[in-house]
Design a protein around this motif. Structure first.
Motif, PDB file in Angstrom:
ATOM      1  N   GLN A  20      16.798  12.404  -1.957  1.00 47.06           N
ATOM      2  CA  GLN A  20      15.593  12.532  -2.777  1.00 47.06           C
ATOM      3  C   GLN A  20      14.626  11.374  -2.529  1.00 47.06           C
ATOM      4  O   GLN A  20      13.413  11.543  -2.587  1.00 47.06           O
ATOM      5  N   ASN A  21      15.192  10.198  -2.232  1.00 41.90           N
ATOM      6  CA  ASN A  21      14.336   9.014  -2.158  1.00 41.90           C
ATOM      7  C   ASN A  21      14.184   8.471  -0.751  1.00 41.90           C
ATOM      8  O   ASN A  21      13.924   7.282  -0.559  1.00 41.90           O
ATOM      9  N   LEU A  22      14.321   9.363   0.208  1.00 44.60           N
ATOM     10  CA  LEU A  22      14.251   8.897   1.596  1.00 44.60           C
ATOM     11  C   LEU A  22      12.983   8.103   1.919  1.00 44.60           C
ATOM     12  O   LEU A  22      13.062   7.055   2.566  1.00 44.60           O
ATOM     13  N   PRO A  23      11.785   8.567   1.478  1.00 54.21           N
ATOM     14  CA  PRO A  23      10.581   7.770   1.802  1.00 54.21           C
ATOM     15  C   PRO A  23      10.684   6.338   1.278  1.00 54.21           C
ATOM     16  O   PRO A  23      10.313   5.388   1.961  1.00 54.21           O
ATOM     17  N   ASN A  24      11.245   6.212   0.045  1.00 57.28           N
ATOM     18  CA  ASN A  24      11.410   4.859  -0.510  1.00 57.28           C
ATOM     19  C   ASN A  24      12.331   4.030   0.363  1.00 57.28           C
ATOM     20  O   ASN A  24      12.079   2.866   0.635  1.00 57.28           O
ATOM     21  N   TYR A  25      13.431   4.702   0.790  1.00 57.39           N
ATOM     22  CA  TYR A  25      14.392   3.954   1.580  1.00 57.39           C
ATOM     23  C   TYR A  25      13.848   3.596   2.955  1.00 57.39           C
ATOM     24  O   TYR A  25      14.154   2.547   3.501  1.00 57.39           O
ATOM     25  N   PHE A  26      13.028   4.487   3.504  1.00 60.52           N
ATOM     26  CA  PHE A  26      12.418   4.163   4.801  1.00 60.52           C
ATOM     27  C   PHE A  26      11.518   2.935   4.656  1.00 60.52           C
ATOM     28  O   PHE A  26      11.523   2.032   5.482  1.00 60.52           O
TER      29      PHE A  26
ATOM     30  N   ALA B 173       0.851  -1.196   0.000  1.00 61.76           N
ATOM     31  CA  ALA B 173       0.000   0.000   0.000  1.00 61.76           C
ATOM     32  C   ALA B 173       0.883   1.241   0.000  1.00 61.76           C
ATOM     33  O   ALA B 173       0.617   2.200  -0.721  1.00 61.76           O
ATOM     34  N   PHE B 174       1.973   1.202   0.762  1.00 72.12           N
ATOM     35  CA  PHE B 174       2.870   2.360   0.789  1.00 72.12           C
ATOM     36  C   PHE B 174       3.612   2.505  -0.539  1.00 72.12           C
ATOM     37  O   PHE B 174       3.863   3.612  -0.986  1.00 72.12           O
ATOM     38  N   ILE B 175       3.945   1.375  -1.145  1.00 67.25           N
ATOM     39  CA  ILE B 175       4.592   1.447  -2.458  1.00 67.25           C
ATOM     40  C   ILE B 175       3.649   2.148  -3.438  1.00 67.25           C
ATOM     41  O   ILE B 175       4.035   3.039  -4.190  1.00 67.25           O
ATOM     42  N   PHE B 176       2.391   1.746  -3.402  1.00 71.36           N
ATOM     43  CA  PHE B 176       1.377   2.388  -4.241  1.00 71.36           C
ATOM     44  C   PHE B 176       1.316   3.879  -3.932  1.00 71.36           C
ATOM     45  O   PHE B 176       1.281   4.718  -4.831  1.00 71.36           O
ATOM     46  N   ALA B 177       1.298   4.185  -2.655  1.00 74.67           N
ATOM     47  CA  ALA B 177       1.155   5.577  -2.244  1.00 74.67           C
ATOM     48  C   ALA B 177       2.320   6.409  -2.790  1.00 74.67           C
ATOM     49  O   ALA B 177       2.109   7.502  -3.310  1.00 74.67           O
ATOM     50  N   ILE B 178       3.530   5.840  -2.711  1.00 78.57           N
ATOM     51  CA  ILE B 178       4.694   6.580  -3.233  1.00 78.57           C
ATOM     52  C   ILE B 178       4.577   6.737  -4.748  1.00 78.57           C
ATOM     53  O   ILE B 178       4.797   7.813  -5.300  1.00 78.57           O
ATOM     54  N   THR B 179       4.181   5.642  -5.428  1.00 75.03           N
ATOM     55  CA  THR B 179       4.039   5.692  -6.888  1.00 75.03           C
ATOM     56  C   THR B 179       3.022   6.754  -7.271  1.00 75.03           C
ATOM     57  O   THR B 179       3.255   7.557  -8.184  1.00 75.03           O
TER      58      THR B 179
ATOM     59  N   LEU C  60      10.478  -0.754  -5.333  1.00 76.17           N
ATOM     60  CA  LEU C  60      10.949   0.521  -4.784  1.00 76.17           C
ATOM     61  C   LEU C  60      12.002   1.172  -5.683  1.00 76.17           C
ATOM     62  O   LEU C  60      11.987   2.375  -5.897  1.00 76.17           O
ATOM     63  N   THR C  61      12.911   0.366  -6.241  1.00 71.37           N
ATOM     64  CA  THR C  61      13.926   0.961  -7.105  1.00 71.37           C
ATOM     65  C   THR C  61      13.312   1.398  -8.430  1.00 71.37           C
ATOM     66  O   THR C  61      13.783   2.345  -9.038  1.00 71.37           O
ATOM     67  N   LYS C  62      12.273   0.703  -8.809  1.00 65.42           N
ATOM     68  CA  LYS C  62      11.589   1.109 -10.043  1.00 65.42           C
ATOM     69  C   LYS C  62      11.054   2.533  -9.870  1.00 65.42           C
ATOM     70  O   LYS C  62      11.150   3.368 -10.768  1.00 65.42           O
ATOM     71  N   ILE C  63      10.482   2.781  -8.705  1.00 63.79           N
ATOM     72  CA  ILE C  63       9.953   4.119  -8.435  1.00 63.79           C
ATOM     73  C   ILE C  63      11.080   5.143  -8.503  1.00 63.79           C
ATOM     74  O   ILE C  63      10.948   6.205  -9.110  1.00 63.79           O
ATOM     75  N   ILE C  64      12.222   4.781  -7.915  1.00 59.57           N
ATOM     76  CA  ILE C  64      13.351   5.720  -7.893  1.00 59.57           C
ATOM     77  C   ILE C  64      13.795   6.037  -9.320  1.00 59.57           C
ATOM     78  O   ILE C  64      14.002   7.195  -9.680  1.00 59.57           O
TER      79      ILE C  64
END
Lengths: 234, 898
Positions: B546-552, B400-406, B787-791
């Protein structure tokens, strides 16, 4: 001056069959080293496609582009990358700065690629960005961003500076400032400038004006009476 | 008109198919797995429940020393306590009558003989005969002729009868007096004065068995103990899983689980005792869902123990002794667990008295609710699903968080479009709905397909998993509404709220701000200054920022996966560790528990074995929650069972030093670890079924991980538990004790008993852990991939741009992959540490819910591997990322798209 860039019988089309669209239909011209060349034309005249092919980003269907005698079509992917890395600088209409790098770092992106880059601090000073060098692109105005974009291009000390509608998104005053900067670079570093624009007024500051329409060169003029960018009016 | 924006959804699905495939597969797998576990769990429990009724599971059982008489069965079935007083009086009177009659008979004989002698002498004197020899001969002659008739006459005389009656009356009075004198002792022994006693009427069924040696490979050596029942029993029946029930006296059906473990198939021949039998069926006995040979076994043993069915003729053809085991059903079922415990207690009192008055003896008694063999499997199955459910929800929250970031990135990309739509009159709600639909649809697809898989493939997997561990009956799928809620509704809710929160937050800005792409609320904050490292190092650091939320999110996900890897690596390691430490988990090589300290003749049971040492033992309870009231844990198994040992002074097996004062004890290291008890603390233990508490001061810790135990001097033990002086429960010994009769030995504990726990667990779960490891690696890879795809997507334009500028693919990869790689490596190590300690904590909580103690440990090589596995998963992803970076066209930057 010797011919630095040679464009010969360049053709390019997109699509197939009924949807086929000839964008470049046999284009020929040459540009000399250190020349300020303006490619002028309305929307759809093929000027951006031409710029992409000169930049080694796109390939022609036929004809060739040669830089300093080296044909781009003979180059491998790696060589093309090297070509862009060592010889080209790019300035875009929408600046294309890297959003998560600050001003100085965006300019360093260009410097990193060059064997003999200019001094980054000096370029920042030249561009009047001293007070903004630690800001991110989204904290700058359009004109400031375009200055950074120019900084990133010229800091490489490139042989050719490619400018794709660099003032397209800027107001009159800022546009003139930017054009002056490009003019300075041409003069100061002897870079060859190829600038794509639809703004007729800009042709007066160029050494060489090539007018495009429907994928062919309509006019190929040498301008003997250049006027400084600061005196342009439109 | 329908919102035209909805048309974007299928296009988005198609254009980003690889991303959505990963997410949907991920969801299908997770939801399918959990759904399968729930459906498998519900189906399994349903079939166990069904089996209980269909196969007539007992409410309890008891074993008698010899076959019960009809009177005894009738007495037991009544549930009443037998009239023990009358029994003692009757027995006494019978004995007294015998004594009186014997004495009277002897006296009468003497008197009659004297009379005959005197009569003969008188007659001889009348005739002048004085020769003693002649008189003696005449006397013998008269005796021969008249004694019998004289005795008969005398016995029939009223006087004799009166005397006898009077004597008996006196004797009877004496008996009653004796019984009355000893009554308090007798009543206390049998709990006869218990006012709370209520009779529990039952129906008793024969459930006789024989224990034989099983030699399944017919090589002449005993491989297991096989417990054989006749197929004509009416209770605790078996379900034939494969093959058929035995029909002739040389056929046998054996437990399916045992057969699987030792490789016996239908059609094979095995040796039972000295006879060979053909295995014609594989079965599951309803009261042997796990093969616990004895209820006190720490673990079931499907290798060394087997249950089987034979025809009555086959059963009779065996030579080993018959165990007179009786199973019973309550006429009226107890309402709850507590009532069941009261029933059992009352029934036991009745049973004890009834067997006493009917001249029999109890060998064993076991109410069904504490029967391990039928309760272990269901309670274990119950526990599995909770864990899997939590696992699923954590992963769905991560998705769900991955979706939210995307979606957050998409909103940033589409800022001007959103601004335009908002400016044109689209409401915020319509846009929220639009951006919410993708995660919702994807979750729904995942849930539907996952549930389909759950009910088909994964249900089988779950059920097979249980079949590999337990001797379960055949299982039919049951519809599980709980599974549907937990695998569909909860994921949808999770997905809905997490995304709703993020999207509403993102869409809060005014249309103008969207049009200007002015999305940062902290626009004027200063850019972060970073150290003057090399340009590339700074570029990478910027990418990290830049990608801190992804990394968290990555950290969270990786911690979770490392936690699971700690589990997958740690549990087998812990089993191995347990096995290695097993010899130290037993005080002596042999621990003999005796039935009592005296033999049938009332003599103390002794041994000539030199290394033998007496000890005493009792079982008490320790409340698991200090704040929990005593009553809550009453007889419900909620509290920890503590073994209290009485140790002789200067024991060679357990060192509790000298000088322990009254109520001072040592505790085992397992006890100390499990409940964080330290020297100087006071512990309060209580009886399981009585409201009696004991307070002890902890003086020290005995290094013993084999169980939760308390140690005190034997004398103190006897004082605390009101035992006779010198009483004891058994012997510790270095060697086998050969001079104590088997009938006095209740149980012998050896190292093998400790290690059979691990043997069984390794068999039941070993392969599962291997599969689980790889599933986790795939899971980790999928998570990092997303997650890396998003980055990379977020930086597509920048990547395209630097390509145009002349950056090589390798350089670009170093800018966008290396930061993630460094983060993944650091996070893996950090997450492993966090996951490992979290696992220790979780394991402890888990152990709290169980009796006993099992230390969690992980070998250094497993620690390394749990990090390496994850990095291997990441390595695959980074190759995909590199390819993805290579494929980003330079034209992206040239489009000058706003």
């Amino acid at each position: 001056m010797e011919n630095f860039l040679e464009i010969k019988e360049l053709k390019k089309s997109f699509g197939n069959g009924e949807t086929k669209q000839d964008v470049l239909r046999g284009m020929d011209f040459t540009v000399k080293k250190g020349e300020f060349c303006v490619l002028l034309g309305p929307s759809g005249s093929g000027k951006s496609t031409l710029l992409n092919i000169i930049g080694g980003i796109d390939t022609p269907d036929s004809g060739y582009v040669s830089i300093n005698g080296d044909k781009l079509e003979d180059m491998s992917e790696k060589q093309l990358t090297q070509y862009r890395r060592k010889h080209l600088g790019y300035v875009f209409q929408m600046y294309n700065l890297i959003p998560n790098l600050n001003v100085k770092e965006n300019i360093e992106v260009g410097a990193y690629l060059s064997d003999n880059p200019l001094d980054v601090e000096e370029v920042i000073t030249t561009l009047g960005l001293q007070d903004h060098k630690y800001k991110y692109p989204n904290q700058l105005s359009g004109g400031q961003q375009q200055r950074v974009s120019i900084g990133r291009a010229v800091v490489k000390n490139p042989d050719i500076l490619m400018c794709d509608e660099p003032t397209g998104a800027l107001d009159y005053k800022t546009s003139k400032e930017i054009l002056s900067l490009i003019e300075d670079c041409n003069r100061k570093y002897n870079s060859t400038i190829i600038m794509v624009t639809h703004n007729e007024a800009i042709k007066y500051m160029a050494d060489h004006v090539i007018k495009l329409r429907d994928g062919v060169v309509r006019h190929n003029d040498i301008n003997d009476k250049k006027i400084p960018a600061s005196e342009l009016d439109w | 008109m329908r919102n035209p924006l909805i048309k974007r959804i299928p296009k988005e699905l198609l254009s980003e198919w690889h991303k959505y495939i990963v997410i949907i597969l991920f969801m299908i797998l997770m939801i399918g797995l959990v759904s399968g576990m729930y459906v498998g769990h519900d189906s399994m429990l349903a079939s166990i429940e069904k089996g209980k009724e269909k196969l007539n599971l007992e409410d309890g059982s008891f074993e008698l020393n010899k076959k019960a008489s009809e009177e005894l069965i009738a007495g037991i079935e009544s549930g009443e306590m037998a009239d023990v007083r009358q029994y003692y009086i009757d027995e006494g009177m019978k004995e007294a009558d015998k004594e009186v009659e014997k004495a009277a008979r002897e006296e009468l004989q003497i008197q009659v003989e004297d009379n005959i002698k005197q009569m003969v002498r008188a007659q001889c004197e009348d005739y002048g005969i004085t020769d003693e020899q002649i008189i003696e001969n005449k006397t013998q002659e008269a005796m021969g002729e008249n004694l019998e008739s004289a005795l008969k006459e005398a016995k029939e005389s009223d006087e004799y009868k009166k005397t006898i009656e009077e004597a008996k009356g006196e004797a009877h009075k004496e008996v009653e007096k004796k019984v009355d004198e000893k009554w308090d002792e007798i009543a206390a022994e049998y709990g006869l004065n218990d006012e709370g006693f209520e009779s529990v009427s039952i129906k008793v069924y024969d459930d006789f068995y024989r224990n034989e040696n099983e030699d399944f490979d017919n090589d002449g050596t005993t491989d297991a103990t096989i417990r054989i029942f006749s197929d004509d029993v009416e209770i605790d029946k078996a379900e034939i899983i494969e093959g058929k029930a035995p029909e002739t006296d040389n056929e046998i059906a054996i437990d399916r689980m045992h057969a699987d473990n030792v490789g016996v198939k239908v059609g094979d021949t095995i040796t039972v005792g000295v006879k060979q039998f053909e295995v014609v069926g594989l079965l599951s006995y309803v009261n042997y869902l796990t093969l616990h040979e004895s209820n006190t076994d720490l673990m079931f043993d499907a290798f060394g123990f087997d249950v089987a069915m034979m025809t009555p003729e086959g059963f009779d053809s065996l030579s080993s002794r018959v165990h007179y085991n009786y199973a019973y059903l309550y006429d009226e079922k107890p309402a709850d667990k507590e009532a069941e415990s009261d029933y059992a207690e009352n029934f036991l009192k009745s049973l004890v008295t009834q067997t006493l008055v009917n001249d029999n003896k109890i060998e064993g008694f076991l109410p069904e609710y504490i029967r391990q063999a039928s309760n272990f499997a269901p309670s274990d199955i119950e526990g599995d699903t909770t864990g899997t459910g939590i696992l699923c929800y954590i992963l769905i929250a991560v998705i769900a968080f991955i979706f939210a970031i995307t979606i957050g990135n998409t909103i940033e990309k589409e800022a001007t479009v959103i601004g335009t739509l908002r400016a044109s009159g689209y409401t915020k709600g319509e846009l929220v709905f639009h951006y919410m639909s993708m995660p919702f649809i994807v979750t729904l697809i995942g849930a539907v397909l996952g549930n389909i898989l759950g009910y088909t493939l994964f249900e089988d997997v779950a059920v097979n998993l249980y079949y590999e561990s337990y001797s379960l009956p055949a299982c039919g799928i049951v519809w599980s509404p709980v599974a549907l809620v937990k695998t569909t509704v909860i994921p949808l809710i999770l997905m809905f709220f997490i995304n709703l929160f993020v999207i509403i937050n993102k869409l809060k800005l005014s249309p103008l701000k969207f049009l200007r792409r002015d999305l940062k609320r902290t626009k004027h904050s200063k850019a972060k200054r970073i150290p003057s490292w090399s340009f590339l190092a700074r570029f990478r650091l910027r990418n990290v920022f830049q990608n801190l939320p992804n990394y968290f999110l990555l950290i969270f996900g990786v911690i979770f996966i490392e936690l699971m890897l700690s589990f997958a690596f740690g549990v087998p390691d812990s089993l191995t560790n347990y096995k290695e430490k097993a010899p130290s988990m037993i005080f002596a090589d042999y621990q003999y528990m005796l039935m009592g300290s005296e033999d049938d003749d009332g003599n103390e049971i002794v041994t000539s074995e030199e290394s033998a040492e007496r000890f005493s033992t009792a079982s008490l309870m320790y409340p698991k929650d200090e704040h929990q009231t005593f009553r809550e844990g009453f007889g419900s198994g909620e509290d920890e069972s503590v073994t209290v040992y009485g140790i002789i002074p200067d024991s060679r097996y357990v060192d509790i030093g000298k000088g322990l004062s009254q109520d001072e004890v040592y505790i085992s290291s397992a006890f100390a670890s499990k409940f964080d008890i330290k020297e100087g603390n006071t512990i309060t233990l209580h009886e399981e079924y009585e409201n009696k508490k004991y307070h002890f001061a902890v003086k020290g810790v005995v290094e013993y991980d084999g169980g939760v135990a308390v140690f005190m001097p034997n004398e103190e033990f006897n004082r605390v538990f009101d035992k006779k002086e010198g009483d004891f429960s058994g012997y510790f010994s270095e060697n086998k004790i050969n001079d104590i009769d088997d009938k006095y030995i209740a149980i012998v504990i050896t190292v093998d008993d400790i290690t059979k726990v691990t043997r069984q667990l390794e068999h039941s779960m070993g392969s599962m852990f291997e599969v689980f490891k790889y599933v986790l690696v795939v899971l980790a890879a999928a998570l990092i991939y997303l997650l890396t795809k998003i980055i990379i997507e977020k930086n597509e334009n920048a990547i395209s741009m630097v390509k145009i500028l002349g950056f090589k693919n390798g350089e670009i990869a170093s800018l966008y992959i290396v930061p993630t790689a460094i983060i993944v490596v650091l996070v893996s190590i950090l997450s492993f540490v966090v996951g490992f300690f979290l696992m220790i904590y979780i394991f402890k909580i888990f152990m709290m819910s169980m009796d006993g103690w099992f230390e969690f440990c992980m070998k250094p090589v497993s620690m390394m591997l749990s990090i390496v596995y994850l990095l291997v998963g990441y390595a695959v992803v980074s190759v995909i990322d590199y390819i993805r970076i290579r494929r980003i066209p330079m034209s992206d930057a040239l489009k000058n798209v706003e």
